[in-house]
Design an enzyme around this catalytic site. Structure first.
Site, PDB file in Angstrom:
ATOM      1  CB  SER A  81      29.675  43.862  26.252  1.00 16.72           C
ATOM      2  OG  SER A  81      30.140  44.121  27.548  1.00 16.72           O
ATOM      3  CG  HIS A 128      25.443  45.524  29.533  1.00 11.62           C
ATOM      4  ND1 HIS A 128      26.211  46.565  29.061  1.00 11.62           N
ATOM      5  CD2 HIS A 128      26.142  44.380  29.260  1.00 11.62           C
ATOM      6  CE1 HIS A 128      27.329  46.090  28.528  1.00 11.62           C
ATOM      7  NE2 HIS A 128      27.305  44.768  28.635  1.00 11.62           N
TER       8      HIS A 128
END
Length: 263
Positions: free
Chosen positions: A89, A225
């Site tokens: 990320s 995620h």
């Protein structure tokens, strides 16, 4: 003072892996994964300003400043030992840009891994939480995403500090605008994707191939995620080790695991 969490101190490691955490995260995020890494690998988990070993420092809100700080932290470890960089990320951006900065100094890594972040020009910025939104709105978005620190609401002071760091990190990501016309990295690049990651959909990941003139590989997992913090941690870590071996230790006799594909 070192800004790294270093689970094992090795005088002559086979290679060195530096990992960069996600927005609001810290080096501790990756600590469970290090137990699966080969015993002769030196793993360095970097704390960016504002958390972990650097909790007394203000968090940075500009990606150029974050990358400059990370590059200075990593540079002394680019000492000729095979070097790999990985980030998830926010950390994917930091790993990618730090690799570029190191290459410019002729100290580039031999492998870069990115996870949970769309390729430059394909980021899903509209899905990011609003760094200027209310605490309640921001917390709701982060809880939907997963990967939140345990017992966050039990200590209000910790919650407030966490949200300040998250806002700084998200502001840096939202304002990040890389040069679309830069030459690609020399280092091989591996992209790690997840089937249900709404922040980095699989379709946004393939163009990472344009960011390297070396070997490009994509690995896909089932989950969201933060899948690698849960059910896919063991396979994810094993696959990462295989990708690093393929790039940096090509004579290794350890067989590679098959590439994961989406169902």
């Amino acid at each position: 003072m070192s800004h790294f969490v270093r689970p094992r101190s090795l005088a002559r490691p086979a290679l060195r892996l530096v990992a960069f955490h996600h927005a609001g995260g810290s080096a501790a995020s990756y600590f469970p994964m290090t137990r699966q890494m080969p015993a002769d690998w030196d793993v360095l988990l970097l704390d960016l300003p504002g958390r972990g070993k650097r909790h007394a420092q203000p968090a940075l809100e500009d990606m150029d400043e974050i990358v400059a700080a990370a590059t200075e932290d990593v540079l002394p470890w680019a000492d000729g030992t095979p070097l790999a960089l990985f980030g998830h990320s926010l950390g994917a951006v930091v790993a990618h840009e730090t690799a570029r900065a190191l290459e410019a100094r002729r100290a580039g890594p031999g492998w870069v891994g990115v996870s949970g972040r769309g390729a430059p020009g394909h980021e899903v910025l509209t899905r990011l939480p609003d760094h200027d939104g209310s605490d309640a709105e921001l917390m709701a978005r982060l809880r939907d995403m997963g990967g939140m620190p345990a017992q966050l609401d039990a200590v209000p002071e910790f919650r407030d500090r966490f949200l300040r760091v998250v806002r700084s990190d998200l502001r840096a990501v939202a304002e990040y605008r890389p040069d679309a016309h830069r030459p690609p990295l020399a280092a091989p690049l591996t992209v790690f994707s997840a089937t249900h990651d709404s922040w980095a959909p699989i379709a946004s990941m393939a163009d990472w191939a344009r960011q390297t003139r070396g070997r490009f590989t994509e690995r896909v997992y089932t989950g969201g995620h933060f899948h690698f913090l849960g059910s896919t941690r063991e396979s994810f870590t094993a696959d990462m080790a295989d990708e690093i071996r393929a790039a940096l230790l090509p004579m290794s006799t350890v067989p590679s695991s098959p590439v994961h594909t989406s169902p």
